[in-house]
Design a protein around this motif. Structure first.
Motif, PDB file in Angstrom:
ATOM      1  N   TYR A   1     -43.787 -27.898 -37.354  1.00 26.80           N
ATOM      2  CA  TYR A   1     -45.014 -28.669 -37.150  1.00 26.80           C
ATOM      3  C   TYR A   1     -45.918 -27.970 -36.136  1.00 26.80           C
ATOM      4  CZ  TYR A   1     -48.115 -32.547 -35.995  1.00 26.80           C
ATOM      5  OH  TYR A   1     -49.213 -33.323 -35.795  1.00 26.80           O
ATOM      6  N   GLN A   2     -45.329 -27.462 -35.073  1.00 25.01           N
ATOM      7  CA  GLN A   2     -46.103 -26.795 -34.024  1.00 25.01           C
ATOM      8  C   GLN A   2     -46.819 -25.561 -34.557  1.00 25.01           C
ATOM      9  OE1 GLN A   2     -43.760 -25.504 -30.678  1.00 25.01           O
ATOM     10  NE2 GLN A   2     -45.329 -24.090 -29.966  1.00 25.01           N
ATOM     11  N   LEU A   3     -46.192 -24.856 -35.492  1.00 27.00           N
ATOM     12  CA  LEU A   3     -46.731 -23.580 -35.985  1.00 27.00           C
ATOM     13  C   LEU A   3     -47.512 -23.723 -37.286  1.00 27.00           C
ATOM     14  CD1 LEU A   3     -43.661 -21.256 -35.271  1.00 27.00           C
ATOM     15  CD2 LEU A   3     -45.790 -21.406 -33.970  1.00 27.00           C
ATOM     16  N   ARG A   4     -47.832 -24.957 -37.667  1.00 26.96           N
ATOM     17  CA  ARG A   4     -48.484 -25.151 -38.974  1.00 26.96           C
ATOM     18  C   ARG A   4     -49.829 -24.419 -39.038  1.00 26.96           C
ATOM     19  NH1 ARG A   4     -49.270 -29.214 -35.628  1.00 26.96           N
ATOM     20  NH2 ARG A   4     -51.198 -30.460 -35.627  1.00 26.96           N
ATOM     21  N   GLY A   5     -50.635 -24.538 -37.992  1.00 26.75           N
ATOM     22  CA  GLY A   5     -51.932 -23.869 -37.992  1.00 26.75           C
ATOM     23  C   GLY A   5     -51.792 -22.363 -37.912  1.00 26.75           C
ATOM     24  N   ALA A   6     -50.881 -21.903 -37.045  1.00 27.24           N
ATOM     25  CA  ALA A   6     -50.657 -20.465 -36.912  1.00 27.24           C
ATOM     26  C   ALA A   6     -50.140 -19.879 -38.219  1.00 27.24           C
ATOM     27  CB  ALA A   6     -49.653 -20.197 -35.785  1.00 27.24           C
TER      28      ALA A   6
ATOM     29  N   TYR B   1     -43.173 -13.982 -45.035  1.00 34.21           N
ATOM     30  CA  TYR B   1     -41.930 -13.248 -44.851  1.00 34.21           C
ATOM     31  C   TYR B   1     -42.247 -11.761 -44.825  1.00 34.21           C
ATOM     32  CZ  TYR B   1     -37.285 -11.379 -45.450  1.00 34.21           C
ATOM     33  OH  TYR B   1     -36.120 -10.688 -45.249  1.00 34.21           O
ATOM     34  N   PRO B   2     -41.969 -11.060 -43.733  1.00 31.21           N
ATOM     35  CA  PRO B   2     -41.060 -11.456 -42.664  1.00 31.21           C
ATOM     36  C   PRO B   2     -41.708 -12.029 -41.399  1.00 31.21           C
ATOM     37  CG  PRO B   2     -41.495  -9.122 -42.486  1.00 31.21           C
ATOM     38  CD  PRO B   2     -42.299  -9.611 -43.669  1.00 31.21           C
ATOM     39  N   ILE B   3     -43.056 -12.056 -41.312  1.00 28.21           N
ATOM     40  CA  ILE B   3     -43.679 -12.361 -40.019  1.00 28.21           C
ATOM     41  C   ILE B   3     -43.367 -13.787 -39.545  1.00 28.21           C
ATOM     42  CG2 ILE B   3     -45.882 -12.602 -38.825  1.00 28.21           C
ATOM     43  CD1 ILE B   3     -46.940 -10.292 -40.432  1.00 28.21           C
ATOM     44  N   LEU B   4     -43.738 -14.782 -40.346  1.00 24.93           N
ATOM     45  CA  LEU B   4     -43.497 -16.166 -39.910  1.00 24.93           C
ATOM     46  C   LEU B   4     -42.016 -16.490 -39.844  1.00 24.93           C
ATOM     47  CD1 LEU B   4     -46.372 -18.048 -41.743  1.00 24.93           C
ATOM     48  CD2 LEU B   4     -46.092 -17.730 -39.277  1.00 24.93           C
ATOM     49  N   TRP B   5     -41.226 -15.850 -40.663  1.00 30.33           N
ATOM     50  CA  TRP B   5     -39.779 -16.060 -40.632  1.00 30.33           C
ATOM     51  C   TRP B   5     -39.221 -15.673 -39.262  1.00 30.33           C
ATOM     52  CZ3 TRP B   5     -36.153 -18.834 -42.273  1.00 30.33           C
ATOM     53  CH2 TRP B   5     -34.823 -18.432 -42.392  1.00 30.33           C
ATOM     54  N   ILE B   6     -39.792 -14.651 -38.641  1.00 26.72           N
ATOM     55  CA  ILE B   6     -39.383 -14.238 -37.298  1.00 26.72           C
ATOM     56  C   ILE B   6     -39.890 -15.232 -36.249  1.00 26.72           C
ATOM     57  CG2 ILE B   6     -39.771 -12.492 -35.501  1.00 26.72           C
ATOM     58  CD1 ILE B   6     -39.804 -10.400 -37.723  1.00 26.72           C
ATOM     59  N   VAL B   7     -41.169 -15.540 -36.320  1.00 29.56           N
ATOM     60  CA  VAL B   7     -41.793 -16.380 -35.296  1.00 29.56           C
ATOM     61  C   VAL B   7     -41.155 -17.776 -35.258  1.00 29.56           C
ATOM     62  CG1 VAL B   7     -43.946 -17.433 -34.537  1.00 29.56           C
ATOM     63  CG2 VAL B   7     -43.951 -15.121 -35.475  1.00 29.56           C
ATOM     64  N   ILE B   8     -40.952 -18.367 -36.408  1.00 30.33           N
ATOM     65  CA  ILE B   8     -40.396 -19.718 -36.481  1.00 30.33           C
ATOM     66  C   ILE B   8     -39.021 -19.772 -35.818  1.00 30.33           C
ATOM     67  CG2 ILE B   8     -39.446 -21.460 -38.064  1.00 30.33           C
ATOM     68  CD1 ILE B   8     -41.747 -20.668 -39.996  1.00 30.33           C
ATOM     69  N   ASN B   9     -38.158 -18.840 -36.163  1.00 34.62           N
ATOM     70  CA  ASN B   9     -36.795 -18.879 -35.634  1.00 34.62           C
ATOM     71  C   ASN B   9     -36.744 -18.514 -34.159  1.00 34.62           C
ATOM     72  OD1 ASN B   9     -35.327 -19.646 -38.041  1.00 34.62           O
ATOM     73  ND2 ASN B   9     -35.820 -17.644 -38.855  1.00 34.62           N
ATOM     74  N   ALA B  10     -37.655 -17.639 -33.713  1.00 35.53           N
ATOM     75  CA  ALA B  10     -37.699 -17.279 -32.299  1.00 35.53           C
ATOM     76  C   ALA B  10     -38.149 -18.468 -31.447  1.00 35.53           C
ATOM     77  CB  ALA B  10     -38.626 -16.093 -32.085  1.00 35.53           C
ATOM     78  N   ILE B  11     -39.212 -19.145 -31.871  1.00 30.57           N
ATOM     79  CA  ILE B  11     -39.695 -20.314 -31.129  1.00 30.57           C
ATOM     80  C   ILE B  11     -38.665 -21.442 -31.179  1.00 30.57           C
ATOM     81  CG2 ILE B  11     -41.523 -22.050 -31.000  1.00 30.57           C
ATOM     82  CD1 ILE B  11     -42.448 -19.320 -30.156  1.00 30.57           C
ATOM     83  N   TRP B  12     -37.946 -21.545 -32.278  1.00 28.55           N
ATOM     84  CA  TRP B  12     -36.889 -22.565 -32.401  1.00 28.55           C
ATOM     85  C   TRP B  12     -35.817 -22.364 -31.331  1.00 28.55           C
ATOM     86  CZ3 TRP B  12     -31.999 -21.876 -35.542  1.00 28.55           C
ATOM     87  CH2 TRP B  12     -31.262 -23.058 -35.617  1.00 28.55           C
ATOM     88  N   ILE B  13     -35.416 -21.111 -31.088  1.00 30.13           N
ATOM     89  CA  ILE B  13     -34.413 -20.842 -30.053  1.00 30.13           C
ATOM     90  C   ILE B  13     -34.916 -21.305 -28.689  1.00 30.13           C
ATOM     91  CG2 ILE B  13     -33.212 -19.003 -28.805  1.00 30.13           C
ATOM     92  CD1 ILE B  13     -33.073 -17.468 -31.437  1.00 30.13           C
ATOM     93  N   TYR B  14     -36.177 -21.022 -28.410  1.00 27.68           N
ATOM     94  CA  TYR B  14     -36.761 -21.474 -27.147  1.00 27.68           C
ATOM     95  C   TYR B  14     -36.733 -22.997 -27.051  1.00 27.68           C
ATOM     96  CZ  TYR B  14     -40.514 -23.246 -24.231  1.00 27.68           C
ATOM     97  OH  TYR B  14     -41.234 -23.997 -23.347  1.00 27.68           O
ATOM     98  N   HIS B  15     -37.085 -23.683 -28.129  1.00 26.77           N
ATOM     99  CA  HIS B  15     -37.058 -25.142 -28.123  1.00 26.77           C
ATOM    100  C   HIS B  15     -35.659 -25.673 -27.850  1.00 26.77           C
ATOM    101  CE1 HIS B  15     -41.005 -25.866 -30.577  1.00 26.77           C
ATOM    102  NE2 HIS B  15     -41.209 -25.388 -29.384  1.00 26.77           N
TER     103      HIS B  15
END
Length: 562
Positions: A412-417, A83-97
């Motif tokens: 799940y997709q971002l687990r490694g990242a 937080y805040p980096i992954l919190w941003i990435v997760i929600n941004a990729i979720w919108i795309y999905h």
């Protein structure tokens, strides 16, 4: 009962008072990380964890940092990565999905394909303008994967599509993921975020002018540049102007969002009065997406996800509008969040506290500000994106169950990242708080005024290896600031030079090459992609090094933020 906090004061030359040997020891964690990633090709998450462990050992055995303090430093860095980096990435990729789930992403792709029959113009609009919007909202490889598949779908050869997507994903990277590279740079360097944004806005936009023109050469050689240069020039210049203005005077979160929309709109207006001459040698393959190409990597439950509505090529105006709605929602919410009255209300619950167990002092005895952690949960960019995702689900009529499934798939997709980001930030915090970064900075300052020539090269190298401008800023941001203080060169100039150089390492990073190759069904042929983008990255980084150096001299010193 909490243990007593131990005060730790950094030492610049802990190894026998020798700055050279101390700098060599301080560089070991970075050398290990880069060797593991670039030479031995170990998975990024594992290499980052090993690098963190090495930094921890050096901090304790060489710098004399107490074990509890080193552990707390790593924990704070990992927390900042979450937080805040992954919190941003997760929600941004979720919108795309969600757009893929509902079928509206296909509508968006077809809308772009209908704008112009010329594949060169389509390449600029999709990979540069729309790709910049994706970088602004998500970053972390999403623009390369998404735009490369879209280019193949409109009839472009896979190898060319991958190379174009990689080259396009440069100019917007510094302000990608709603400004995370810049805010991270400010966090680790202790420099004002607005000054860093403004200084970066006086470097990267110059690059943006030329990126679409280089894309035309890759798309169709000299003929592409000769016949379609007006589209490339308009896209690049308008993007650059908007990026400069918002970086200088607006919120960092909106820099690339505004620039991408201005660029796309400008090209659309141009096409009303101009069309490129000739027929491009685009190597059409009928718009078939190669076997193995995927917009969204598989995850648990992927097979059971319900398909979105079937939308044909004759999409109605309403369907096209719905396809753009998620991005419009994001823009509106971010604009609202920076209105002073609303910003004050949303900032009210923010909590800032000293990280437990850390009392770090500089060699002069001053407290280190990096130990302060800010939890601005309500106004955070990730929270804004979460709300945007919920509104997107409501507008696109996605059921709550599918919303949750898409979110689970994203995690799940971002687990490694996720592990990689947290480990890299942990490594950066251990190096910064133990004094390793200050030691390296003072040693590199021995280059004197010539150091400015190499500052972007360091950022380029960091991004090339880690695949992230944010990670490069985490690793080298404090070092650049330290070198600036030691050489008398503006720390803001050097720190901005790190992120500006870093954007150019994105296209040759193993992570980006793997994403680009996998997206268009060319897994295992990353070397071919690398050869396609090697010349552009070398030319661009050389130009950026020269620009930053000239900005450190009287020739262009008027461009430096004071």
């Amino acid at each position: 009962m909490m243990s007593e906090v131990v005060v730790y004061q950094q030492v610049i030359a802990p190894l026998g008072g020798s700055l050279g040997w101390s700098a060599l020891a301080a560089a070991i964690p970075l050398l290990v990380l880069f060797l593991l990633l670039g030479v031995f090709r170990i998975r990024a998450w594992l290499a980052s964890l090993i690098g963190l462990l090495v930094a921890f050992v050096i901090a304790v055995l060489v710098d004399g940092m107490p074990v509890p303090a080193a552990a707390d430093a790593a924990a704070e860095g990992a927390a900042y990565g979450l937080y805040p980096i992954l919190w941003i990435v997760i929600n941004a990729i979720w919108i795309y999905h969600l757009t893929v789930e509902s079928g509206h992403f296909d509508v968006l792709r077809r809308a772009f394909a209908r704008i112009s029959a010329d594949k060169r113009v389509q390449g600029i609009i999709i990979a540069f303008s729309f790709g910049a919007l994706l970088e602004a909202l998500a970053g972390f490889g999403a623009p390369v994967a998404i735009c490369a598949v879209m280019l193949v779908a409109i009839g472009m050869k896979p190898l060319k599509a991958g190379a174009v997507a990689l080259i396009a994903d440069t100019a917007p990277v510094a302000f990608g993921a709603v400004g995370i590279p810049i805010t991270t740079l400010a966090q680790v360097s202790g420099l004002p975020v607005d000054d860093l944004a403004a200084m970066t806005g006086r470097q990267v936009p110059i690059l943006a002018v030329f990126v679409p023109l280089v894309m035309l050469v890759v798309l169709d050689g000299r003929r592409g540049l000769r016949e379609a240069w007006p589209a490339g020039l308009v896209a690049g210049v308008t993007f650059a102007v908007a990026q400069f203005l918002v970086a200088s005077y607006g919120p960092v979160q909106l820099v690339d969002i505004v620039a991408s929309l201005v660029s796309a709109a400008s090209v659309l207006l141009l096409l009303r009065v101009w069309q490129p001459a000739g027929t491009p040698d685009d190597g059409q393959d009928g718009g078939r997406v190669p076997a193995g190409a995927r917009l969204v990597p598989e995850g648990p439950g992927a097979a059971s996800r319900p398909a979105g509505p079937t939308l044909t090529g004759g999409d109605s105006g309403g369907q096209v509008l719905l396809a753009f709605v998620p991005y419009l929602i994001v823009i509106v919410l971010f604009v609202l969040s920076v209105i002073p009255v609303l910003k004050a209300v949303l900032s009210a619950p923010t909590v800032t506290f000293a990280w437990p167990g850390l009392d770090i002092r500089t060699p002069t005895g001053a407290p280190v500000s990096l130990t302060m952690f800010k939890f601005d949960w309500l106004i955070a960019s990730g929270t804004v994106l979460l709300i945007a995702g919920l509104l997107t689900g409501a507008v696109l009529r996605i059921s709550p169950l599918r919303l949750v499934r898409a979110y689970g798939h994203t995690l799940y997709q971002l687990r490694g990242a996720g592990v990689t980001v947290m480990a890299v930030l942990g490594l950066a915090y251990v190096m910064n708080l133990s004094g390793q970064t200050a030691t390296l900075g003072l040693f590199l300052a021995g280059a004197g005024s010539l150091y400015a020539l190499f500052a972007p090269l360091l950022g380029w190298f960091g991004t090339a290896v880690t695949g992230s401008d944010t990670s490069s800023n985490s690793l080298f941001g404090a070092l650049q600031a330290s070198a600036g203080h030691s050489t008398g060169i503006s720390p803001i100039l050097l720190a901005a030079g790190n992120t500006s150089g870093g954007v150019l390492g994105k296209m040759i990073s193993p992570q980006s090459l793997a994403i680009g190759a996998a997206a268009v069904g060319l897994a295992g042929r990353e070397g071919e992609l690398l050869r396609r983008v090697l010349v552009p990255t070398v030319l661009f980084v050389a130009a950026m090094c020269l620009l930053v150096y000239l900005q450190s001299t009287p020739v262009l010193s008027w461009m430096v933020v004071r």
